[in-house]
Design a protein around this motif. Sequence first.
Motif, PDB file in Angstrom:
ATOM      1  N   GLN A  10       0.821  -1.213   0.000  1.00 61.24           N
ATOM      2  CA  GLN A  10       0.000   0.000   0.000  1.00 61.24           C
ATOM      3  C   GLN A  10       0.856   1.264   0.000  1.00 61.24           C
ATOM      4  O   GLN A  10       0.594   2.171  -0.806  1.00 61.24           O
ATOM      5  N   PRO A  11       1.891   1.370   0.846  1.00 59.66           N
ATOM      6  CA  PRO A  11       2.698   2.598   0.808  1.00 59.66           C
ATOM      7  C   PRO A  11       3.376   2.826  -0.549  1.00 59.66           C
ATOM      8  O   PRO A  11       3.431   3.956  -1.037  1.00 59.66           O
ATOM      9  N   ASN A  12       3.852   1.743  -1.161  1.00 56.98           N
ATOM     10  CA  ASN A  12       4.495   1.893  -2.466  1.00 56.98           C
ATOM     11  C   ASN A  12       3.489   2.287  -3.538  1.00 56.98           C
ATOM     12  O   ASN A  12       3.777   3.124  -4.395  1.00 56.98           O
ATOM     13  N   ASP A  13       2.313   1.700  -3.490  1.00 56.35           N
ATOM     14  CA  ASP A  13       1.283   2.047  -4.456  1.00 56.35           C
ATOM     15  C   ASP A  13       0.850   3.501  -4.295  1.00 56.35           C
ATOM     16  O   ASP A  13       0.682   4.220  -5.283  1.00 56.35           O
ATOM     17  N   GLU A  14       0.717   3.949  -3.065  1.00 52.61           N
ATOM     18  CA  GLU A  14       0.345   5.353  -2.824  1.00 52.61           C
ATOM     19  C   GLU A  14       1.423   6.298  -3.346  1.00 52.61           C
ATOM     20  O   GLU A  14       1.119   7.345  -3.924  1.00 52.61           O
ATOM     21  N   TRP A  15       2.689   5.924  -3.152  1.00 59.24           N
ATOM     22  CA  TRP A  15       3.783   6.761  -3.649  1.00 59.24           C
ATOM     23  C   TRP A  15       3.758   6.809  -5.173  1.00 59.24           C
ATOM     24  O   TRP A  15       3.904   7.885  -5.767  1.00 59.24           O
ATOM     25  N   LEU A  16       3.563   5.655  -5.811  1.00 58.22           N
ATOM     26  CA  LEU A  16       3.479   5.625  -7.274  1.00 58.22           C
ATOM     27  C   LEU A  16       2.338   6.515  -7.772  1.00 58.22           C
ATOM     28  O   LEU A  16       2.510   7.306  -8.701  1.00 58.22           O
ATOM     29  N   LYS A  17       1.174   6.379  -7.128  1.00 58.32           N
ATOM     30  CA  LYS A  17       0.019   7.200  -7.518  1.00 58.32           C
ATOM     31  C   LYS A  17       0.313   8.679  -7.357  1.00 58.32           C
ATOM     32  O   LYS A  17      -0.054   9.490  -8.211  1.00 58.32           O
ATOM     33  N   SER A  18       1.002   9.042  -6.277  1.00 59.28           N
ATOM     34  CA  SER A  18       1.302  10.466  -6.049  1.00 59.28           C
ATOM     35  C   SER A  18       2.240  11.017  -7.116  1.00 59.28           C
ATOM     36  O   SER A  18       2.099  12.170  -7.538  1.00 59.28           O
ATOM     37  N   VAL A  20       2.379  10.030 -10.224  1.00 64.72           N
ATOM     38  CA  VAL A  20       1.560  10.194 -11.428  1.00 64.72           C
ATOM     39  C   VAL A  20       0.618  11.380 -11.255  1.00 64.72           C
ATOM     40  O   VAL A  20       0.476  12.215 -12.154  1.00 64.72           O
ATOM     41  N   ASP A  21      -0.006  11.495 -10.076  1.00 65.43           N
ATOM     42  CA  ASP A  21      -0.929  12.603  -9.809  1.00 65.43           C
ATOM     43  C   ASP A  21      -0.217  13.954  -9.887  1.00 65.43           C
ATOM     44  O   ASP A  21      -0.797  14.942 -10.322  1.00 65.43           O
ATOM     45  N   ASN A  22       1.050  13.986  -9.468  1.00 66.37           N
ATOM     46  CA  ASN A  22       1.834  15.228  -9.516  1.00 66.37           C
ATOM     47  C   ASN A  22       2.429  15.474 -10.899  1.00 66.37           C
ATOM     48  O   ASN A  22       3.209  16.407 -11.078  1.00 66.37           O
ATOM     49  N   GLN A  23       2.057  14.633 -11.828  1.00 69.37           N
ATOM     50  CA  GLN A  23       2.498  14.723 -13.220  1.00 69.37           C
ATOM     51  C   GLN A  23       4.015  14.611 -13.384  1.00 69.37           C
ATOM     52  O   GLN A  23       4.594  15.139 -14.321  1.00 69.37           O
ATOM     53  N   GLU A  24       4.656  13.914 -12.429  1.00 70.88           N
ATOM     54  CA  GLU A  24       6.079  13.607 -12.579  1.00 70.88           C
ATOM     55  C   GLU A  24       6.244  12.565 -13.678  1.00 70.88           C
ATOM     56  O   GLU A  24       7.234  12.564 -14.395  1.00 70.88           O
TER      57      GLU A  24
END
Length: 79
Positions: A10-18, A20-24
């Motif tokens: 879950q922490p890794n998935d949340e980091w990945l999503k963030s 992408v969400d931050n358009q990095e």
Amino acid sequence: MARQSISFTQPNDEWLKSQVDNQEYSSKSELVNDLIRQARNQQVQIDWIKAKLEKAEKSGFTNDTKSEILKQSKATLNG
């Protein structure tokens, strides 16, 4: 391109999503591929350093200065 199915904590998935969400990155796949590229580049440098150390250990010394070794290491890492 090969498709894979992988699971993340879950922490890794949340980091990945963030990221992408931050358009990095435009997608998780792009991010994971970039991380793998970075790891492969780091492995090249690690292998180079190991080879240098093994050569130095076998010969007992190296004529390269610390700054020359650092410069060569950085050049290897940066391609």
